[in-house]
Structures are given as structure tokens and as C-alpha cells.
Design a protein around this motif. Structure first.
Motif, PDB file in Angstrom:
ATOM      1  N   ILE A   1      25.689  60.586  50.284  1.00  0.00           N
ATOM      2  CA  ILE A   1      24.458  61.003  50.947  1.00  0.00           C
ATOM      3  C   ILE A   1      24.113  60.049  52.090  1.00  0.00           C
ATOM      4  CG2 ILE A   1      23.488  62.175  48.935  1.00  0.00           C
ATOM      5  CD1 ILE A   1      21.804  59.646  48.439  1.00  0.00           C
ATOM      6  N   ASN A   2      23.329  60.564  52.999  1.00  0.00           N
ATOM      7  CA  ASN A   2      22.907  59.822  54.182  1.00  0.00           C
ATOM      8  C   ASN A   2      21.417  60.031  54.408  1.00  0.00           C
ATOM      9  OD1 ASN A   2      22.300  60.822  57.271  1.00  0.00           O
ATOM     10  ND2 ASN A   2      23.238  58.792  57.192  1.00  0.00           N
ATOM     11  N   TYR A   3      20.749  58.961  54.816  1.00  0.00           N
ATOM     12  CA  TYR A   3      19.355  59.066  55.254  1.00  0.00           C
ATOM     13  C   TYR A   3      19.263  58.433  56.631  1.00  0.00           C
ATOM     14  CZ  TYR A   3      14.273  58.637  55.420  1.00  0.00           C
ATOM     15  OH  TYR A   3      12.956  58.734  55.791  1.00  0.00           O
ATOM     16  N   THR A   4      18.847  59.212  57.608  1.00  0.00           N
ATOM     17  CA  THR A   4      18.833  58.736  58.992  1.00  0.00           C
ATOM     18  C   THR A   4      17.408  58.521  59.476  1.00  0.00           C
ATOM     19  OG1 THR A   4      20.876  59.927  59.473  1.00  0.00           O
ATOM     20  CG2 THR A   4      19.565  59.226  61.350  1.00  0.00           C
ATOM     21  N   ILE A   5      17.182  57.319  60.017  1.00  0.00           N
ATOM     22  CA  ILE A   5      15.889  56.936  60.585  1.00  0.00           C
ATOM     23  C   ILE A   5      16.061  56.742  62.089  1.00  0.00           C
ATOM     24  CG2 ILE A   5      14.062  55.179  60.565  1.00  0.00           C
ATOM     25  CD1 ILE A   5      15.112  54.455  57.706  1.00  0.00           C
ATOM     26  N   TYR A   6      15.131  57.254  62.865  1.00  0.00           N
ATOM     27  CA  TYR A   6      15.141  57.080  64.317  1.00  0.00           C
ATOM     28  C   TYR A   6      13.985  56.164  64.702  1.00  0.00           C
ATOM     29  CZ  TYR A   6      18.018  61.231  63.782  1.00  0.00           C
ATOM     30  OH  TYR A   6      18.985  62.119  63.372  1.00  0.00           O
ATOM     31  N   TYR A   7      14.252  55.205  65.588  1.00  0.00           N
ATOM     32  CA  TYR A   7      13.202  54.277  65.979  1.00  0.00           C
ATOM     33  C   TYR A   7      13.354  53.883  67.447  1.00  0.00           C
ATOM     34  CZ  TYR A   7      16.696  50.540  65.275  1.00  0.00           C
ATOM     35  OH  TYR A   7      17.813  49.751  65.351  1.00  0.00           O
ATOM     36  N   SER A   8      12.293  53.297  67.994  1.00  0.00           N
ATOM     37  CA  SER A   8      12.247  52.901  69.418  1.00  0.00           C
ATOM     38  C   SER A   8      12.588  54.077  70.326  1.00  0.00           C
ATOM     39  CB  SER A   8      13.186  51.720  69.681  1.00  0.00           C
ATOM     40  OG  SER A   8      12.792  50.585  68.956  1.00  0.00           O
ATOM     41  N   GLU A   9      12.050  55.252  70.002  1.00  0.00           N
ATOM     42  CA  GLU A   9      12.269  56.430  70.845  1.00  0.00           C
ATOM     43  C   GLU A   9      11.511  56.287  72.165  1.00  0.00           C
ATOM     44  OE1 GLU A   9      10.741  56.397  67.811  1.00  0.00           O
ATOM     45  OE2 GLU A   9      11.170  58.237  66.688  1.00  0.00           O
ATOM     46  N   SER A  10      12.099  56.782  73.240  1.00  0.00           N
ATOM     47  CA  SER A  10      11.411  56.740  74.532  1.00  0.00           C
ATOM     48  C   SER A  10      11.904  57.854  75.435  1.00  0.00           C
ATOM     49  CB  SER A  10      11.615  55.388  75.227  1.00  0.00           C
ATOM     50  OG  SER A  10      12.973  55.170  75.516  1.00  0.00           O
ATOM     51  N   ALA A  11      10.999  58.368  76.257  1.00  0.00           N
ATOM     52  CA  ALA A  11      11.359  59.381  77.253  1.00  0.00           C
ATOM     53  C   ALA A  11      12.020  58.705  78.441  1.00  0.00           C
ATOM     54  CB  ALA A  11      10.117  60.142  77.697  1.00  0.00           C
ATOM     55  N   SER A  12      12.872  59.441  79.139  1.00  0.00           N
ATOM     56  CA  SER A  12      13.541  58.901  80.317  1.00  0.00           C
ATOM     57  C   SER A  12      12.564  58.825  81.488  1.00  0.00           C
ATOM     58  CB  SER A  12      14.720  59.787  80.707  1.00  0.00           C
ATOM     59  OG  SER A  12      14.251  61.048  81.169  1.00  0.00           O
ATOM     60  N   SER A  13      12.941  58.069  82.504  1.00  0.00           N
ATOM     61  CA  SER A  13      12.111  57.995  83.713  1.00  0.00           C
ATOM     62  C   SER A  13      12.025  59.361  84.387  1.00  0.00           C
ATOM     63  CB  SER A  13      12.673  56.951  84.678  1.00  0.00           C
ATOM     64  OG  SER A  13      14.019  57.237  85.004  1.00  0.00           O
ATOM     65  N   PHE A  14      13.087  60.168  84.259  1.00  0.00           N
ATOM     66  CA  PHE A  14      13.053  61.529  84.830  1.00  0.00           C
ATOM     67  C   PHE A  14      11.955  62.355  84.178  1.00  0.00           C
ATOM     68  CE2 PHE A  14      14.255  65.973  84.107  1.00  0.00           C
ATOM     69  CZ  PHE A  14      14.281  66.433  85.407  1.00  0.00           C
ATOM     70  N   VAL A  15      11.886  62.332  82.847  1.00  0.00           N
ATOM     71  CA  VAL A  15      10.861  63.103  82.136  1.00  0.00           C
ATOM     72  C   VAL A  15       9.469  62.586  82.472  1.00  0.00           C
ATOM     73  CG1 VAL A  15       9.917  63.627  79.845  1.00  0.00           C
ATOM     74  CG2 VAL A  15      12.376  63.803  80.264  1.00  0.00           C
ATOM     75  N   ASN A  16       9.285  61.277  82.488  1.00  0.00           N
ATOM     76  CA  ASN A  16       7.971  60.710  82.797  1.00  0.00           C
ATOM     77  C   ASN A  16       7.536  61.049  84.221  1.00  0.00           C
ATOM     78  OD1 ASN A  16       7.366  59.479  80.298  1.00  0.00           O
ATOM     79  ND2 ASN A  16       8.662  57.728  80.794  1.00  0.00           N
ATOM     80  N   SER A  17       8.483  61.114  85.143  1.00  0.00           N
ATOM     81  CA  SER A  17       8.146  61.449  86.531  1.00  0.00           C
ATOM     82  C   SER A  17       7.867  62.938  86.686  1.00  0.00           C
ATOM     83  CB  SER A  17       9.295  61.050  87.469  1.00  0.00           C
ATOM     84  OG  SER A  17       9.491  59.656  87.455  1.00  0.00           O
ATOM     85  N   ALA A  18       8.659  63.778  86.017  1.00  0.00           N
ATOM     86  CA  ALA A  18       8.526  65.226  86.184  1.00  0.00           C
ATOM     87  C   ALA A  18       7.342  65.810  85.431  1.00  0.00           C
ATOM     88  CB  ALA A  18       9.815  65.914  85.736  1.00  0.00           C
ATOM     89  N   LEU A  19       7.075  65.298  84.212  1.00  0.00           N
ATOM     90  CA  LEU A  19       6.038  65.887  83.367  1.00  0.00           C
ATOM     91  C   LEU A  19       4.800  65.013  83.229  1.00  0.00           C
ATOM     92  CD1 LEU A  19       8.211  67.286  80.413  1.00  0.00           C
ATOM     93  CD2 LEU A  19       7.497  68.461  82.519  1.00  0.00           C
ATOM     94  N   GLY A  20       4.926  63.720  83.524  1.00  0.00           N
ATOM     95  CA  GLY A  20       3.871  62.764  83.237  1.00  0.00           C
ATOM     96  C   GLY A  20       4.270  61.904  82.050  1.00  0.00           C
ATOM     97  N   ALA A  21       3.476  60.873  81.788  1.00  0.00           N
ATOM     98  CA  ALA A  21       3.789  59.948  80.687  1.00  0.00           C
ATOM     99  C   ALA A  21       3.973  60.723  79.381  1.00  0.00           C
ATOM    100  CB  ALA A  21       2.676  58.925  80.540  1.00  0.00           C
ATOM    101  N   THR A  22       5.132  60.553  78.771  1.00  0.00           N
ATOM    102  CA  THR A  22       5.517  61.348  77.605  1.00  0.00           C
ATOM    103  C   THR A  22       5.874  60.450  76.427  1.00  0.00           C
ATOM    104  OG1 THR A  22       6.347  63.163  78.993  1.00  0.00           O
ATOM    105  CG2 THR A  22       7.171  63.057  76.726  1.00  0.00           C
TER     106      THR A  22
END
Length: 221
Positions: free
Chosen positions: A133-154
Motif C-alpha cells: 500500500i501507498n499513502y501520498t502526501i503533497y506539500y509546498s504546492e504553488s501556482a506558476s508565475s504564468f497562472v498568477n499573471s494570467a488569473l491573479g494570485a492563486t
């Protein structure tokens, strides 16, 4: 680099203090410690980014990282392995309006526990298979500069997941206590990424499902 040097030094110190094995192979009560270099190659797919970009799917990049694992032998043939590694991955638009655009990045921590069967425990070459079995944790997620520029701070968050894992590999003795290891795993791994831009929330379901191929050095205690 300091972490890898510490792990290497710790394994070397244990090797000097551990009792030598008089014969080839492994036995009930043995601990096997391996340090591998692993290639993490996602094989899955994603849905669309809803509701704003339903025709846009995402790809996850391949990564090469170090991995540490520990195996305890309950019998001469049966052991349990705990696999520890973390890696940073990026998601890029694969189709639709966002094709080729960087979207987000995150660190992935997928501790995996497998039960193994070792076919020839007293041989100098020892193939094995495993499942677990596996348990996966995701951390330190961040939007790219492209997304932040195109949509706003995300803001980005990614859900953890449970899944199954399968593996096959073999060990090759190079001395009574040291061996080479070759290992391949398939890990059932996924997430839902949520991108929040002000009052607008977009979500995308991603099946990562990586093949993890590794080669490394192990020691028996």
C-alpha cells in the motif's frame, strides 16, 4: 548533499559494527538497508481543469531522486519493505488553451509499504516480488508565475491519496554484507488539485500512477 552524506556515513558506521555473515544470502531476522537512485516516471492522465478550462488536461514531469528503504525479513523468504523518498514535480498544460504552459508545482511524499517474497534467499542473486500500500502526501504546492499573471494570485492545494503498489527486483551480492539492488515499482497514486483565485475555484483530477525504476547499493545487518 549533507543529507546524502549523512545517510552514507550512517550506513557505513552500521556496517563496521554489525556482525559479519558467514554465508551468502539472507535469513530470518536480517535487516536490509538500501540507498537507491530512482527514476519516477508518471504514466497516468488527467481530467479537464474545471470550470474555466474543461478542454485543458495536464502532464506531470519525470524526476530522478535518491531513495532510502528498509526491509525486515520475517522468514528466510518473506520480508516487509518501507520505502522513503520525496520529490518535486511540476504540472504543465497538455492540451487545450493551456497546452505547453507551466501550471503548478508541488513536493510529493509517498511512503510505501510492501510485503515481499524472496525466491532464492541463500543465493548470491536473489529475485523478489512484492505488493503493498501507498499513502501520498503533497506539500509546498504553488501556482506558476504564468497562472498568477494570467488569473491573479492563486492558491494551490492537493488532496492526499491511498493506493496500491507492486514491485519486482533482485539483489546481487558483492560481499558478505554488501549487495547491488535493481528494483521496479508501479504505484497507484492520484490527487485532486484545487486552484483558488479570489472567489474562483478550479479543480483538476490527476492520476499520476508512476513507474519507479531504481538501482542502488544495499547492506545487510
Amino acid at each position: 548533499m549533507k543529507t546524502k552524506l549523512f545517510i552514507t556515513a550512517a550506513i557505513a558506521a552500521l556496517a563496521l559494527t554489525a556482525p559479519a555473515h558467514a554465508e551468502t544470502g539472507i535469513a530470518k531476522g536480517d535487516w536490509l538497508v538500501r540507498l537507491r537512485g530512482i527514476l519516477i516516471a508518471p504514466t497516468g492522465s488527467s481530467g479537464g481543469i474545471n470550470p474555466m478550462f474543461p478542454a485543458s488536461t495536464v502532464d506531470i514531469n519525470t524526476k530522478f531522486v535518491p531513495e532510502l528503504d528498509f526491509t525486515y525479513m520475517f522468514t528466510d523468504n518473506i520480508g516487509a519493505e518501507l520505502i522513503l523518498a520525496t520529490s518535486k514535480h511540476s504540472a504543465t498544460g497538455a492540451s487545450g488553451a493551456l497546452a505547453g504552459q507551466p501550471l503548478l508545482s508541488a513536493w510529493v511524499l509517498p511512503p510505501t509499504l510492501t510485503l515481499q517474497y524472496h525466491f532464492m534467499p541463500k543465493s548470491a542473486v536473489r529475485p523478489y516480488v512484492g505488493a503493498g500500500i501507498n499513502y501520498t502526501i503533497y506539500y509546498s504546492e504553488s501556482a506558476s508565475s504564468f497562472v498568477n499573471s494570467a488569473l491573479g494570485a492563486t492558491d494551490v492545494s492537493m488532496s492526499s491519496s491511498f493506493g496500491w503498489a507492486a514491485q519486482a527486483g533482485f539483489d546481487v551480492d558483492v560481499s558478505p554484507k554488501v549487495f547491488l539492488n535493481f528494483d521496479v515499482k508501479y504505484i497507484d497514486m492520484g490527487t485532486t488539485a484545487t486552484l483558488t483565485t479570489g472567489a474562483v475555484v478550479n479543480k483538476v483530477d490527476v492520476n499520476i500512477n508512476p513507474i519507479v525504476a531504481g538501482v542502488g547499493l544495499g547492506m545487510r545487518f
